[in-house]
Every structure is written in structure tokens, then in C-alpha cells.
Design a protein around this motif. Structure first.
Motif, short mmCIF file in Angstrom:
data_model
loop_
_atom_site.label_atom_id
_atom_site.label_comp_id
_atom_site.label_asym_id
_atom_site.label_seq_id
_atom_site.Cartn_x
_atom_site.Cartn_y
_atom_site.Cartn_z
N TRP A 57 28.61 -10.99 42.88
CA TRP A 57 28.13 -10.25 44.04
C TRP A 57 29.20 -9.25 44.44
O TRP A 57 30.37 -9.60 44.57
CB TRP A 57 27.91 -11.15 45.23
CG TRP A 57 26.76 -12.12 45.16
CD1 TRP A 57 26.13 -12.59 44.06
CD2 TRP A 57 26.15 -12.75 46.29
NE1 TRP A 57 25.15 -13.47 44.42
CE2 TRP A 57 25.14 -13.59 45.78
CE3 TRP A 57 26.35 -12.69 47.65
CZ2 TRP A 57 24.34 -14.37 46.61
CZ3 TRP A 57 25.55 -13.46 48.48
CH2 TRP A 57 24.55 -14.29 47.95
N ILE A 68 24.15 -7.40 42.83
CA ILE A 68 24.30 -8.60 42.01
C ILE A 68 24.25 -8.21 40.54
O ILE A 68 23.36 -7.48 40.10
CB ILE A 68 23.19 -9.63 42.32
CG1 ILE A 68 23.31 -10.12 43.76
CG2 ILE A 68 23.27 -10.82 41.35
CD1 ILE A 68 22.22 -11.08 44.20
N ASN A 70 24.03 -10.25 37.09
CA ASN A 70 23.73 -11.59 36.60
C ASN A 70 23.65 -11.56 35.09
O ASN A 70 22.75 -10.96 34.52
CB ASN A 70 22.42 -12.08 37.21
CG ASN A 70 22.07 -13.50 36.83
OD1 ASN A 70 22.53 -14.01 35.81
ND2 ASN A 70 21.26 -14.14 37.64
N ASN A 85 18.91 -14.49 42.59
CA ASN A 85 20.14 -13.85 42.12
C ASN A 85 19.90 -12.95 40.92
O ASN A 85 20.70 -12.88 40.00
CB ASN A 85 21.22 -14.89 41.81
CG ASN A 85 21.83 -15.43 43.05
OD1 ASN A 85 22.64 -14.77 43.67
ND2 ASN A 85 21.41 -16.61 43.46
N TYR A 132 24.60 -21.30 48.73
CA TYR A 132 25.39 -20.65 47.69
C TYR A 132 26.86 -20.85 48.00
O TYR A 132 27.28 -20.71 49.14
CB TYR A 132 25.13 -19.13 47.68
CG TYR A 132 23.70 -18.72 47.40
CD1 TYR A 132 22.94 -19.32 46.42
CD2 TYR A 132 23.13 -17.68 48.12
CE1 TYR A 132 21.65 -18.92 46.16
CE2 TYR A 132 21.83 -17.26 47.86
CZ TYR A 132 21.10 -17.88 46.87
OH TYR A 132 19.81 -17.47 46.63
#
Length: 136
Positions: A57, A68, A70, A85, A132
């Protein structure tokens, strides 16, 4: 002599007020930058852990976005979603509710906690949502 003393005292008192940061500024300074998501816990599933750098992040207060990145996405083809996410850019705001700082992304609200170098965002793990845990 008395006037000089009063002026010096007033100047000293004003300098304390003009230089202090607000709680919001301190929070922003502590959140801005890069965080790695390392744990998602809650809901009906067991806690899921990630290696540092797999889900990153980037918190930016200049334009109030969380970006984000990922590298472990397994839901390819599903609409971009902050709660999952997915890689993307998401607008956010921070509010205060019941003396807690709250991260708001879309309709989601999560309580912000910082402890021992960790950023914890709790969306209601006690109510079948998730929490989280992120680290620098």
C-alpha cells in the motif's frame, strides 16, 4: 521593565501554540508512505499471511489515495475491489468517530491503530469483517 517581561512571556506562550502540530498532522506523518500488508484476519476464514512486499500500500495524503500493488492476486477478472486488495488506486479520507481515527474507503470504515511499528486497520473483525496488519 514590567512591559518587557509581559511581552517576553506572551511571545514565549505564542511560540508554543504556533509551532505545534495537530493530531491529524501527526497521524498523517506517521501513515504516509509505503506499507506491506502481512496479515488479513477475521471473517469466516483463517488468518492469511503474506510476505513483505507481496501486497504493498502506498499512502498519499497529497491527493488522498491509497495505491495497492498486489503481486499475488488470484481473483483475476473480478472487478477491482479495495476490500480484496486488488491492484488499483483508491480514494480515502480519515475521520474521527468515538475518539478513534477511522480510515474511510468508499463505504468501508476501519479503525486505525499503530503499535510497535505496525499499522492495524480493523474493519470489524468482531462482527465477521476483517483486520489488516501492515508493516514498513
Amino acid at each position: 521593565m514590567y512591559k518587557r517581561l509581559v511581552i517576553v512571556c506572551l511571545a514565549t506562550i505564542l511560540s508554543f501554540f504556533s509551532c505545534s502540530k495537530s493530531e491529524n498532522d501527526v497521524l498523517q506523518d506517521s501513515l504516509v508512505g509505503t506499507w506491506s500488508l502481512v496479515t488479513i484476519e477475521g471473517g469466516l476464514a483463517q488468518a492469511v499471511t503474506y510476505d513483505k512486499g507481496e501486497i504493498v500500500w502506498f499512502v498519499n495524503f497529497d491527493n488522498n489515495t491509497i495505491t495497492i500493488k498486489n503481486s499475488v492476486e488470484h481473483n483475476v477478472g473480478i472487478q477491482q475491489n479495495f476490500s480484496l486488495n486488488h491492484t488499483g488506486v483508491y480514494d480515502f479520507s480519515i475521520t474521527t468517530e468515538n475518539d478513534n481515527e477511522v480510515l474511510v474507503v468508499g463505504e468501508r470504515k476501519g479503525t486505525i491503530k499503530k503499535e510497535e511499528g505496525k499499522l492495524i486497520i480493523d474493519y470489524g473483525v468482531a462482527f465477521d469483517d476483517v483486520r489488516y496488519t501492515l508493516i514498513r
